[in-house]
Scaffold this active site. Structure first.
Site, PDB file in Angstrom:
ATOM      1  N   LYS A  65       1.113  -1.618  -0.118  1.00 13.87           N
ATOM      2  CA  LYS A  65      -0.096  -0.065  -0.209  1.00 13.87           C
ATOM      3  C   LYS A  65       0.887   0.973  -0.061  1.00 13.87           C
ATOM      4  O   LYS A  65       2.020   1.268   0.539  1.00 13.87           O
ATOM      5  CB  LYS A  65      -0.495  -0.613   1.417  1.00 13.87           C
ATOM      6  CG  LYS A  65      -1.845   1.265   1.306  1.00 13.87           C
ATOM      7  CD  LYS A  65      -2.557   0.747   2.453  1.00 13.87           C
ATOM      8  CE  LYS A  65      -3.715   2.024   2.991  1.00 13.87           C
ATOM      9  NZ  LYS A  65      -4.752   1.826   4.005  1.00 13.87           N
ATOM     10  N   SER A  96      -9.467   1.883   3.478  1.00 11.46           N
ATOM     11  CA  SER A  96      -8.888   2.179   1.966  1.00 11.46           C
ATOM     12  C   SER A  96      -7.474   1.277   1.490  1.00 11.46           C
ATOM     13  O   SER A  96      -7.195   1.846   0.204  1.00 11.46           O
ATOM     14  CB  SER A  96      -8.027   3.718   3.156  1.00 11.46           C
ATOM     15  OG  SER A  96      -7.225   2.595   3.821  1.00 11.46           O
ATOM     16  N   SER A 133      -9.439  -0.932   7.582  1.00 11.81           N
ATOM     17  CA  SER A 133      -9.119  -0.493   5.742  1.00 11.81           C
ATOM     18  C   SER A 133      -8.015  -1.529   5.229  1.00 11.81           C
ATOM     19  O   SER A 133      -7.792  -1.296   4.575  1.00 11.81           O
ATOM     20  CB  SER A 133      -7.901   0.593   6.142  1.00 11.81           C
ATOM     21  OG  SER A 133      -8.645   2.213   5.811  1.00 11.81           O
TER      22      SER A 133
END
Lengths: 95, 487
Positions: free
Chosen positions: B81, B156, B180
């Site tokens: 990420k 996210s 997330s």
């Protein structure tokens, strides 16, 4: 939960955010709605309840005071928008 | 092996085949890079792909293996990420304000992956500063759900979840502040684990809310989640919030035997707004775990309803402080102005997107004079009650089960203009971050539109092994991963 335009401008100023007039109107509406929804927390009696800032018992971590190689100055300055003489350069803060 | 067989390999399967000399890391990495080239134009999971570096690491991994080295991640392509700092590779946190930022160091978890010989394949898309539940808040582009390109992958860590679901990496790291990792894992039909607060180092993780943030893993199966967690967990001299508790060998300890394990089903999750197919799939999974020998009962977490407001006061307050560092001085974007203060305000006003500014405003307000007691302090006290609910429940049960999300993946654009509706998609995952405990999402079926459903398995602090055991037992009996998105 009412928020005035001045309230929103004050918050933006505290947060160092330049907002457009449209943004101020939109955030005034949205923050008011969100805070209204969050009013339900007031239903709970928390008079005797201690706050939790962190779930871990915080402890000091000690280590030997030994010098280690730091990042080089050039590496640290490499991402800066403006530098001069090995320093970060910003608009004048003092007259 | 066909290209399809290559890209579907899990960490443990790829490791076994590489150890047996059947495949090389170079072949596997090439297959994954080809898959990214073929699918990422549509899925848009990656912000940056690093093919040259990846192939170099793959060749190095093959050489290390030839020299006799072994290791669970040696030669395995992993995606990160884009909130994890990577030396020499741009790291944006999905924000314009960090456009062009190239970290001079690796996050601790990245360093550990590299030391273990993992191949870093690229950086995945995220909601800006991990603030969001759909990956639509990325300043660059929205990621698509591989199961239906008109829908969001969740967020996210939506880029990481979509990449794993699309077989565009073997596994990925994400971060989980309020769901997330688990929420996008559920919406994309993969496994996502959020470790206990203090289990994994956050050094080099771009901070959102420091009392809640945790690095997590997104994988194709439960075994891989155990393997990857074991590789990144453990104390770190660079992060004082990581405990020095020993790290169990999660993968070696996996067992499909759940006889006598006490499972609590979270009553408060079965409320209005829960999609009926999600409800049915979760109850079916609970029944099946009962058939496998677990003891099932209901548990109550009476303050669950207050988790969302408490979270959305605490997290933005911490974010407003953490994001003060983006001021146009040391890194990232700058807007010129005549005064220093004007430069700060213009830089931040233009550099941050709408949701980030909304949360900075909310957090600044709740911390400001006259509002602190009513909002921030109140939320911290409610946090104590939420944690106490979990403490009481874990006196009676070993793990808590429920749906990961109230619905399956929603449409792109559907919730973007209604922040409260967007916040509600994390309603079942937020409370675990407030309590600092661990949880994972494991696939447990599909709705009538063919969209994946996630079962959330929550464990107590440092109870990852228990959560993994229950998820593993379920997965061994009911493996939904045979079904793949049609890309």
């Amino acid at each position: 939960m009412k928020l005035s335009r001045e309230d929103v401008e004050h918050i933006a100023d505290l947060a160092r955010l330049a907002l457009s007039s449209r943004e101020i109107s939109r955030y005034r509406e949205q923050l008011a709605a969100i805070l209204e929804h969050f009013q339900r927390l007031q239903e709970l009696d928390t008079e005797e309840i201690p706050p939790t800032a962190s779930v871990l018992p915080l402890r000091s971590v000690m280590r030997d005071d030994e010098a280690r190689p730091p990042l080089q100055r050039e590496q640290v300055l490499e991402n800066a928008p403006d530098t001069e003489g090995g320093c970060f350069r910003v608009p004048a803060a003092l007259e | 092996m066909s290209a399809t067989e290559f890209i579907r390999l899990t960490i443990h399967e790829a490791g076994r085949r590489m150890a047996a000399g059947q495949i090389t890391s170079v072949e596997l990495t090439e297959a994954v890079l080809d898959r990214i080239a073929a699918t990422d134009g549509a899925v848009k999971a990656y912000l940056t792909v690093t093919p040259e570096q990846a192939m170099g690491q793959a060749r190095a991994a093959d050489e290390r293996r030839a020299a006799g080295e072994r290791g669970s991640l040696l030669g395995v392509p992993i995606a990160l990420k884009d909130v994890l700092c990577t030396e020499g590779i741009p790291t944006t946190a999905g924000s314009r304000i960090l456009e062009g930022f190239v970290p001079p160091y690796d996050a601790t978890v990245v360093r550990r992956l590299k030391e273990g010989g993992a191949v870093i394949i690229g950086k995945t898309n995220t909601d800006e500063f991990a603030m969001g539940s759909s990956t639509e808040n990325s300043a660059y582009f929205a990621t698509r759900n591989p199961w239906d390109l008109g829908r969001v992958p969740g967020g996210s860590s939506g880029g990481s979840a979509a990449a794993v679901a699309a077989d565009a990496c073997v596994a990925a790291l994400g971060s989980d502040t309020g769901g997330s990792v688990r929420q996008p894992a559920a919406l994309c039909g993969v496994v996502g684990l959020k470790p206990t607060y203090g289990r994994v180092s956050r050094y080099g993780l771009i901070a959102f809310a420091s009392s809640l943030d945790q690095v997590g893993v997104l994988t194709k199966d439960v075994t891989d989640a155990a393997v990857l967690l074991g590789a990144i967990a453990g104390s770190d001299p660079c992060d004082g919030t990581v405990t020095d508790l020993p790290v169990p060998d999660y993968a070696a300890l996996l067992t499909a035997d759940v006889k006598g394990v006490r499972i609590g089903v979270m009553q408060e999750a079965f409320v209005e707004g829960l999609q009926p197919e999600v409800e049915a799939a979760v109850w079916t999974a609970v029944d099946r775990l009962g058939e496998l020998g677990a003891q099932v009962r209901e548990v109550s977490l009476p303050h669950s309803d207050y988790a969302l407001p408490a979270f959305y006061l605490i997290a933005p307050a911490e974010a407003s402080a953490n994001l003060a560092r983006y001021d146009g001085v040391r890194y990232g974007h700058r807007e010129e102005a005549d005064s220093l203060d004007g430069m700060y305000k213009r830089t931040r006003g233009r550099g941050f997107g709408a949701e980030v500014k909304r949360r900075i405003m909310l957090g600044t307000h709740s911390l400001s004079a006259g509002y602190y007691d009513a909002y921030y302090l109140k939320a911290q006290k409610v946090r104590t009650l939420i944690k106490a609910d979990f403490d009481a429940a874990f006196e009676e049960v070993d793990v808590i089960l429920g749906p990961t999300t109230p619905t399956t993946a929603f449409g792109i654009g559907e919730k973007i203009d209604d922040p409260l509706q967007m916040y509600l998609s994390d309603v079942f995952t937020l409370s675990m971050n407030l309590a600092g405990i661990c949880g994972l999402s494991v696939p447990c079926g599909f709705d009538q539109q063919g969209l994946p459903i996630g079962l959330q398995v929550t464990g107590p602090a440092f109870g990852e092994q228990r959560a993994l055991r229950v998820a593993y037992a379920y997965e061994q009996a009911y493996d939904w991963r045979a079904r793949r998105p049609d890309l």
